[in-house]
Structures are given as C-alpha cells and as structure tokens.
Write an enzyme that holds these catalytic residues in place. Structure first.
Site: not given
Ligand SMILES: Cc1ncc(C[n+]2csc(CCOP(=O)(O)OP(=O)(O)O)c2C)c(N)n1
Length: 688
Positions: A28, A263, A427, A489
């Site tokens: 890159h 890029h 999380e 869950h």
C-alpha cells in the site's frame, strides 16, 4: 512549513516505502506517501522512544492503526535505528522478513500491536492510554512522575468508519484520556472509492461531540503546523486529541494521487519514476537513504538513551523513597506474579445445591484481586450478571467523575486509580481495549459479557491470540440453560467457534472448584488469552473426596470417576454444567452393571497439548463406546468420541422457557443420556 532537511527526510520515508512496495509487487504505497510528514513530525520531534530498547516501559506508545500502511512504520523503525534492517525492508512481505504485510507485534521490534483489521488499533490505543492513566495514578507521587508517557496513533478513514473505532473513541472522550493523541490521515479515499460516496459526516464535529479536542489542518505537508498541533494536543490534558490532517493519498504521484488506485497496489515502475521526478528525488538507486537524512533520524538513538537513562535515575530515587511501590511496579513490568498472590484462593465445600460458576468466579476474583494489583477490567454493562466487579477496589473514571453513591459504583471511589473499568455497552471496543491494556504491559486485563456476545468481539479475541497477549475474558450465561431470554441470548455455536481459534485457551469449568483452578490457569498463563465460559445456573459443587481433584482442569480433561477395575466399557465425557449430568447418569448406569468412566473435559486445547500417552490414559483407544454431553453445538466433539461414539449436543437454536425446561426439552436429562449410552454399549456388543 518544512525546511530542506525536513523535506529530505520525509521523501526518504516516502520512497523507502514506495520502493519496498514496488519490489514486493504488493502493498500500500498511497498512505505512506501522504502521511509521511505527520509521521516524521511525530517521530523526530515528539515521540519519546529508545530505538535501542523498544521495551523501555516509559516510552510513548505508537500505534499505526491503519496497518495496511505498514511500510510507513517499517521506514520509521529502520531509519530511527530499530533492529529492522534494510535487507528486511527489501524483502517486505516475503517469507522470513521482519517486515510482514501488516505490522505484527512480537515479530518486528518496535511494533506495539498487530494492526490491519481497521479500527482495532485505535481501540488498542485507548486501552494503552487507560493503562498509563491507571498506572500513573497508582504509582506516581509528588515529584516522582515515574509513569509518564503518551499514546499516539495514526488513524485513517477506515478506522473512523469502523464501529469499533467509534465505540472506543466514545469511551475515550468520556474518560477524558488527555494523553491520547490521534493523527487522522484525512485523505478522503479508501480502498475502492472516494469517501464522498460513503462517509460524509463532519468528523471534527463528531469527535467534538465525543468530548475530544480537535484540530483541523488543511495542509498535510506543513510539518511545522503538524508539530504545533501535536504540541497543543500534548498541552491539552483533559481531553483526548484528534488532529485532522487533510492529505492526498498517493501524494506526488502525477497520475494516481487522490485516487483509490494508489491505496493498495504498487504504483508501477513508470509511475514510481514519474513520482520521483515530480518530487525531485533521484530515480536510482532504489531504497536510497541520504546520509544527512539518516543522521537526522538516528538522533533518536542518543535522545532515547538519554531519556531512558534519566528515567532509570528517577526510578532509582523513587525506589529509595517508595521501595514497596517500586518493587510492585517492577514486578508488574516484568509480568511476574507477586509471591503469595493466591493465598486467599477459596476452596469450595461439597454442596449438592452448589452455585453458578459465574458466582464462583466472582468469589475467586474478589479473593485474589487485593493481592494482585495488575488485575483490572470490567464488563460491557453486565456487572450484576457476570459477577466480575472487584468490590471496593475503585472505579476507573476521571478524577472529577461520578459521586461514590452513583449507581454502578463498585466501591472505593471514582478515579484513574480505580481497578474496575466500565466499558458501557461496547463489547467490540472492550475486546480491543483489553488488548491495548495487555500490550501496554503491567496489566492483567479482563473483559466480561454473556457468551453469546463474544460474537461482537471475535476480532479482538482473534488478535489477542495472534499477538499472544495475556488477557482474560469471562463469558457467562453459557448455554441454552440460561432460560427465559430465549434463542437470541442462548449460545449454541459460540464455543465451537472460539475453540477453533489457534492459540486461545477456552475453559468451561464444571463446578466452583474447577472455576478456581481455571482462574489459576488464567492468571498464570503468560502468553495467550484465556476465556472462562461460565454458567448462569447453579451447579452442584462436587465432593472431591469422592471425585478426582479439580486440579485436573490443568490437563484439559481428567478422569473424574471410574469403574473400580479401571477398565471401563463406556466413557461419558462432558464439560461445564453437563458434568453433573453425566455423573448422575453414570451412577444409574453403574447400578445397572455397566463399567462407566466419567471424564470432565473443561478445555479441548489444554488436553490437546498433552502427550499422546497422557491423553490415552484419559481416553483409552480401546474403549470406543464414548458419549460426549455438552449443551452446545456438537462440532469438535467427534475428535474425542470417535466414529463409534455419540454426542448429546445442540444442533438448532434454543428456545425461551425456564432453563431447566429448555434443558429437558433438548435432551439434557439423565434418562436421555442413559438411553444414548446404553445404545452405544449395545452397538459394541453386536458385531457389525
Ligand atoms: C475491518 C477491515 N475491513 C476491511 C479491510 C480491508 N481494507 C484495507 S484498507 C481498506 C480501506 C482503507 O481506506 P483508508 O482507511 O482510508 O486507508 P487509505 O485508503 O487512506 O490508505 C480496506 C477496506 C480491513 N483491512 N479491515
């Protein structure tokens, strides 16, 4: 602006990077071309580091969050004098080179964290800044700023677009992490396009709203302006800083600047030549490093050695005045455990009613934490459910944070010295921040949530394993037995998925005493992440005078109870909450005259690490009637039960009902286990 030497040095970074990518025919180049000036300003003027000792504890931390721009970092490391040779750079991305495709912690001296998955590095940097703030609060004393370093990151559009970056930035703003500074390579081009088609919010205003200090620079080549902004960021101690630097990807390339084509592909031989011409750089030789530029970069060595020597001197004086604190810090830096850290480790008496393993874990954590100052962490807004709060040990928040009686307080006051981190409902960032804490050093960091939400943090768990970081995650509510919350869950396939990650230890203990051993393993394991998978529901605490000692957890699987002869015709194997189920089933089967062995198998990977003969003592090859019982996807168990065995598992989503009802409906009953076990034995008795 940049003077002539600055320009020479910046172009040295640029073309070392471009030539390496071109030679590798892979990499890159666009980002190093545009971000070289900001990297140069930071690394030669502000960054406190010692190239001759990348482990010096009070160094500033630097994270290249946009890891695909790895050649930028390798150029900086080589030029400033780290142990990364020009030969390595000339073999960028090749087998055996210390310059791999993306920066890898532990592989290249000076690389703090493995980056590449976008957004992770930014969140790691937040973790590092938290670590610094907490250590400084605990150990610094008036006139003794022995922990005093900053955290810097270069972040890209991708880092700011990814959710994990946003989660972490939001928390960093709330926590007022004033020693965190991010340079944003605002080139407005990503891999496939310009950001105009995907990313149009005002980034400065967004970070202002998070509570960051923001500065907008319009010219990415203006080294003095970048320098001034970095100084201003350093002087801003109450807020993290984002410096938005307008750059142009592929800067200098006549045909590819500002284009996504710069890029992720080499510029091409012709375009490299044109770019060199355009910026007034000699076309040959490649990998040119002018002596004047090298000499300037290498000033980092003397400066770094002096900085480290001065710090060592300060530490020496500190140790005379505060010997206990100094010893404690030294131990933490060396990742050593204090002697007697486990002196208060509980032993749980046999109890038919027992307790949930999450509750046992909470008792263990609170017993060991006072003697284990490095233990720090928290949950993603689930403290009342994961039982991971360290009571009375303080809550990490800015000094002028909430009052003591604020809801959610763990006790012990709100300050940067607090050992309890409140991640909020984040999380993914929690996983990456915990990695940052561990990578910083001096911390034994943990995160906690429900096992189902490990799905939200799989990328940092994988990276922790890849980096061999010592982190612990506490995942509770580990099966369909959690009950009423229902299938959204109830984890089914999560265990199998986590067990598939190389270098990760997953432990699902069967009772309170296995949980205590699991925590011992988690604390003592220095070079890999450990996941503790725990029940919401109560589990009997096994009577260890009748069953083998819980220390067998260390071997991953152990014989819990056996037929008196030691020659079973049937082996029942289970983990976690299903161990007490196979124990009950074994009693019934034994009363029917079957020779049954019960094996508790809390950890596949610990068991797999044993020599074959040790494994054979637990699972003798001759005994082919084997039944595994686990309230999760059966994937992975066939390795242990073999083609003559069977698995009582869960191969569909769960259901909303009281946990004991769900377990019964899914076949986790003594009747069903016995029925399946008898069938296995019968099949062995009837030759095919
Ligand atoms: C999580 C993640 N998704 C996708 C990628 C693949 N990828 C690598 S770089 C990139 C876009 C990069 O754009 P930007 O962050 O602006 O970097 P620049 O183009 O400025 O080099 C993508 C999508 C990745 N590395 N990580």
């Amino acid at each position: 602006m940049a003077n002539e030497l600055d320009r020479l040095c910046i172009d040295t970074i640029r073309f070392l990077s471009v030539d390496a990518v071109q030679k590798a025919k892979s990499g890159h180049p666009g980002m190093p071309l545009d971000a070289a000036p900001m990297a140069y300003a930071l690394w030669t003027r502000l960054l406190k580091h010692n190239p001759r000792n990348p482990q010096w504890f009070d160094r500033d931390r630097f994270v290249l969050s946009a890891g695909h721009g790895s050649m930028l970092l390798y150029s900086l490391l080589h030029l400033t004098g780290y142990d990364l040779s020009l030969d390595d750079i000339q073999h960028f991305r090749q087998w055996g080179s210390k310059a791999p495709g993306h920066p890898e912690r532990g592989h290249t001296p000076g690389v703090e964290v493995t980056t590449g998955p976008l957004g992770q590095g930014l969140a790691n940097a937040v973790g590092m800044a938290i670590a610094e703030a907490q250590l400084a609060a605990r150990y610094n004393r008036p006139d003794f700023a022995i922990v005093d370093h900053a955290t810097y990151a270069i972040v890209s559009d991708g880092d700011l677009m990814e959710g994990v970056g946003a989660e972490a930035a939001s928390l960093a703003g709330h926590l007022k992490l004033g020693k965190l500074t991010c340079l944003y390579d605002d080139n407005r081009v990503t891999l496939a396009a310009g950001t105009d088609i995907t990313f149009s919010e005002n980034r400065a205003e967004r970070f202002d709203a998070y509570g960051w200090h923001t500065q907008v620079l319009t010219d990415g080549n203006d080294v003095d302006a970048i320098d001034a902004a970095l100084q201003a960021a350093r002087d801003e101690t109450q807020r993290p800083s984002l410096i938005l630097v307008r750059t142009h990807i592929g800067y200098g390339s006549p045909n590819k600047h500002d284009s996504f084509e710069a890029h992720g592909s080499p510029l091409g031989v012709d375009e490299v030549r044109l770019t060199k011409q355009n910026l007034g750089w000699p076309e040959a030789p490649p990998f040119l490093i002018p002596d004047r530029a090298l000499a300037h970069f290498r000033e980092a060595i003397a400066r770094g050695s002096e900085d480290e020597a001065a710090h060592t001197e300060r530490l020496r004086a500190y140790a005379l005045t505060f010997p206990d604190l100094a010893r404690e810090l030294q131990r933490r830096v060396a990742a050593e455990l204090p002697p007697g850290w486990d002196a208060d480790m509980p032993v749980f008496p046999a109890d038919a009613k027992g307790m949930a393993t999450r509750a046992a874990s909470g008792k263990v954590m609170n017993a060991i934490a006072p003697r284990l100052p490095q233990l720090t962490g928290g949950s993603a807004d689930l403290d009342p459910s994961t039982y991971t709060a360290l009571k009375g040990l303080g809550d990490f928040n800015p000094p002028a944070g909430p009052d003591d009686d604020t809801q959610g307080s763990t006790g012990g006051g709100w300050s940067y010295a607090g050992r309890n981190l409140h991640f909020g409902v984040r999380e993914h960032a929690m996983g990456a921040i915990v990695n940052g804490l561990a990578a910083h050093g001096g911390m034994l960091a943990y995160g906690a949530t429900f096992l189902i939400f490990s799905d939200y943090m799989r990328p940092p768990i994988r990276l922790a394993a890849l980096m061999r970081l010592h982190v612990v995650h506490v995942f509770t509510h580990d099966s369909i037995a959690l009950g009423e919350d229902g299938p959204t869950h109830q984890p089914v396939e999560q265990l199998a998925g986590l067990r598939a990650i190389p270098g990760l230890t997953v432990i699902r203990p069967a009772d309170a005493n296995e949980t205590a051993v699991a925590w011992r393993i988690a604390v003592e394991m220095r070079d890999r992440p450990v996941l503790l998978v725990l029940s919401r529901q109560e589990l009997p605490t096994l009577d260890r005078s009748r069953f083998a000692a819980a220390d067998g957890v260390r071997r991953g699987a152990y014989v819990l109870s056996d037929t008196p002869s030691g020659n079973p015709q049937l082996i029942l194997i289970a983990s976690g909450s299903e161990v007490s189920l196979i124990v009950a089933a074994a009693e019934r089967l034994a009363s029917e005259g079957l020779a049954v062995r019960c094996v508790s198998m809390p950890s596949f990977d610990l068991f797999d690490a044993l020599p074959a003969d040790e494994r054979a003592k637990v699972l003798p090859p001759a005994v082919r009637a084997r039944l595994a019982v686990e309230a999760a996807s059966p994937q992975g168990w066939h390795r242990y039960v073999g083609d003559a065995g069977d698995v009582v598992g869960v191969d569909r989503f769960g259901a909303s009902a009281p946990g004991d009802v769900t377990m019964r409906e899914y076949g986790f009953t003594v009747d069903e286990v016995c029925r399946r076990a008898r069938a296995l034995v019968a099949a062995r008795a009837t030759p095919a």
